[in-house]
Design an enzyme around this catalytic site. Structure first.
Site, PDB file in Angstrom:
ATOM      1  N   GLN A  82       0.866  -1.176   0.000  1.00 15.72           N
ATOM      2  CA  GLN A  82       0.000   0.000   0.000  1.00 15.72           C
ATOM      3  C   GLN A  82       0.897   1.218   0.000  1.00 15.72           C
ATOM      4  OE1 GLN A  82      -3.687  -0.906   1.041  1.00 15.72           O
ATOM      5  NE2 GLN A  82      -3.921   0.747  -0.419  1.00 15.72           N
ATOM      6  N   THR A 109      -1.256  -3.407   7.012  1.00  9.14           N
ATOM      7  CA  THR A 109      -1.037  -4.855   6.902  1.00  9.14           C
ATOM      8  C   THR A 109      -1.703  -5.352   5.617  1.00  9.14           C
ATOM      9  OG1 THR A 109      -0.969  -4.913   9.309  1.00  9.14           O
ATOM     10  CG2 THR A 109      -1.188  -7.022   8.232  1.00  9.14           C
ATOM     11  N   HIS A 110      -1.776  -4.474   4.623  1.00  8.31           N
ATOM     12  CA  HIS A 110      -2.443  -4.788   3.354  1.00  8.31           C
ATOM     13  C   HIS A 110      -1.419  -5.313   2.348  1.00  8.31           C
ATOM     14  CE1 HIS A 110      -5.365  -1.401   4.751  1.00  8.31           C
ATOM     15  NE2 HIS A 110      -5.506  -2.509   5.443  1.00  8.31           N
ATOM     16  N   MET A 111      -1.034  -6.565   2.516  1.00  5.09           N
ATOM     17  CA  MET A 111      -0.105  -7.212   1.591  1.00  5.09           C
ATOM     18  C   MET A 111      -0.928  -7.937   0.533  1.00  5.09           C
ATOM     19  SD  MET A 111       2.172  -6.497   3.997  1.00  5.09           S
ATOM     20  CE  MET A 111       3.757  -7.225   3.744  1.00  5.09           C
TER      21      MET A 111
END
Length: 593
Positions: A349, A519-521
């Site tokens: 992100q 934590t947007h993988m």
């Protein structure tokens, strides 16, 4: 050879949103399902019991709900010429562990998707030409359309108890004033009206309107009132306590697998959840064309073999990729030749933050809040503006998402404040309830040079190679960050603050593992129409091993402007329907390669 358990119809690896949704769908179809969660048992009670749960030291600082990096982590480097080092301290991203996974500790921002982001490459080539996409950028189409997914977005919102303000329902504009004019059509309104706007969100909305933007209520999986979902699970109204992200919600107000799905699954005789079960690999037949089940290590350290006809990998994004690489499912990606699929198109992100500081006459009461509550602006998200003259791919929503500023970890001070001492204390006192924080939540694109593979040096507690992350910001990310920061800065200026802090990414900026981003993988086991460039078909089924399905953000070919959870849920329901209505009747590939 370990202990063999009785064979089941389906084994599910990871019990977060994707795993719980799959478990519910498959037990409804009459299957015997075992879900394996590597972390401990967690639930609203006792883990979320008040007042112990609003303990910032335990949750925010010691990070109780997150992955134990001493047992398993990833290694990280900026490029393939470097030696990767282990990620030893939770900072940049916070993968969950235990019942509910990251779905227990998430904030609750519950978007759908902008339709063009599902057909990213096609859209950009049609509007701007093939040469507009930079060399080395590997963005792709998902292989599924918004129209196909819309019923599953609707289904997920009804399960989550999502609060929001709709703009257009079945082609009719209904939401002027509070809804998002850039949002795609919906078949139904939100299950609940939007949460009340915090004062900072009201300030942001007013300032955004004054510079010509179009503010709207963020869609939130924090309830604006009491709610009973489609599975009969009950939720209480959110009280804006400010303890969402990183915490279990003591009010039963934040959607989680634990609150919204597990109570219904517990009624199913065909369902079993085994916690403290660390899956090591998917077991395959000698020809690697079929999975026979999984091998896992239980809480006592015993190796257990669980046979199953169907294997669902629904762990966190990079754990799905790790398991595929360890199990030999799909060809590993090689960035030199640009061939192979597992590990390809890893994306993150592209965040930029601005803080506006006010004098003591402006009370923003930042200690209250809810994880998904706030006001957003989509004027520069997706392709809602002409990118042609700016020379970068991707967009960004802007928002004030006041989630509750914590008294230890959330103490913003204006530029020039010392890092400690009496002047620092005075600045904290002056600004704790007199500031507004806003984010440009930028989409991150995938590149040939950002990828995942197995680390040749470091191993986890079970002796298996760690996953290696080769990742850095690219020129496109820098250009986009600077553009978005400038447009968002106009909103901050319109608030007339005393000072403004925050800066965009600058040329030469490298990925910093020490500062939290999201934590947007995304990516690494991506979906698509071509087995040469995707690990999964449009139903999230492995091209190579057709009785393996892999739901999660690992399937995204690139990042989104929005948070990923809403699309993860919709894609999981979409995949589950294909399994129930087609695969179970005739097991095999759902798409011919």
């Amino acid at each position: 050879m370990g202990t063999e358990m009785k064979k089941v119809d389906a084994v599910i690896v990871g019990f977060g949103w994707a795993g719980s949704i799959m478990a519910k769908e498959l037990t409804e179809a009459g299957l015997n399902v075992v879900a394996l969660e590597r972390g401990p048992h967690r639930d609203t009670y006792p883990d979320g019991a008040y007042p112990q749960v609003i303990d910032e030291l335990t949750y925010n600082i010691r990070k109780k709900l997150f992955q134990d990096l001493s047992k398993s982590t990833v290694t990280i480097r900026h490029n393939s010429a470097q030696t990767a080092q282990p990620y030893r301290q939770l900072a940049a991203f916070l993968p969950g562990t235990g019942t509910g996974g990251a779905g227990l500790h998430w904030s609750g921002v519950h978007f759908r998707v902008d339709p063009i982001e599902l057909r990213m490459r096609s859209h950009y080539e049609e509007r701007y030409g093939k040469k507009f996409i930079p060399e080395g950028m590997t963005i792709q189409d998902f292989g599924v359309t918004y129209e196909e997914l819309e019923p599953f977005f609707d289904k997920a919102e009804k399960v989550f108890g999502t609060s929001g303000s709709e703009w257009r329902v079945r082609g009719k504009v209904v939401g002027q004033g509070k809804g998002n004019p850039f949002a795609p059509d919906r078949s139904q309104p939100f299950p609940l009206p939007a949460q009340k706007r915090t004062f900072s969100a009201q300030m942001f909305a007013q300032a955004a309107e004054s510079v010509g933007y179009h503010p709207y209520d963020l869609p939130s999986a924090n309830t604006s009132g009491p709610y009973t979902n489609t599975y009969g699970a009950q939720m209480g109204p959110c009280n804006f306590c400010g303890y969402c992200s990183g915490y279990a919600c003591y009010m039963y107000s934040k959607a989680s697998p634990n609150v919204n799905v597990l109570p219904a699954l517990r009624q199913e005789a065909g369902f079993e959840l085994r916690e403290n079960s660390n899956v090591m690999r998917v077991n395959l037949t000698a020809d690697k064309k079929r999975a026979t089940g999984v091998t896992y290590v239980d809480a006592l350290g015993r190796q257990i073999e669980q046979q199953a006809d169907l294997v669902i990998l629904s762990a966190f994004q990079f754990h799905n990729v790790h398991l595929m690489l360890l199990s030999g499912i799909g060809k590993p990606y090689d960035p030199v030749t640009n061939e192979g699929v597992v590990g390809r198109n890893f994306a993150y992100q592209n965040i930029s933050t601005i803080k506006a500081f006010f004098d003591k006459s402006v009370f923003t009461n930042n200690f209250i809040g809810a994880g998904g509550a706030g006001v957003g602006v989509d004027d520069f998200n997706a392709d809602n503006f002409d990118h042609g003259k700016y020379g970068f791919v991707g967009g960004s929503p802007f928002w004030v998402n006041q989630a509750g500023v914590k008294p230890i970890s959330g103490l913003p001070t204006p530029p020039g404040t010392p890092g400690w001492g009496s002047k620092w204390k005075a600045a904290v006192a002056d600004h704790y309830t007199h500031h507004v924080s806003m984010d440009a939540h930028g989409a991150h694109q995938s590149y040939r040079s950002n990828y995942l593979d197995l680390d040749p040096t470091y191993k986890d507690a079970f002796g298996q190679p760690l996953l290696r992350m080769t990742f850095d910001w690219q020129e496109n990310d820098i250009k986009m960050s600077q553009f978005m920061h400038g447009r968002m800065h106009k909103i901050a200026e319109a608030m007339n603050p005393m000072t403004i802090s925050g800066s965009p990414k600058m040329p030469g900026t490298h990925f910093d593992t020490t500062v939290y981003q999201t934590t947007h993988m995304n990516g690494g086991a991506i979906m698509g129409d071509d087995p040469k460039t995707s690990a999964l078909n449009r139903y999230l089924q492995s091209w190579d091993v057709p009785n393996v399905f892999v739901p999660g953000a690992s399937a995204f070919p690139q990042g989104l402007g929005y948070n990923p959870t809403g699309l993860v849920a919709a894609l999981t329901y979409w995949s589950a329907k294909a399994i129930r209505e087609r695969y179970l009747k005739e097991p095999g590939p759902l798409v011919q390669a």
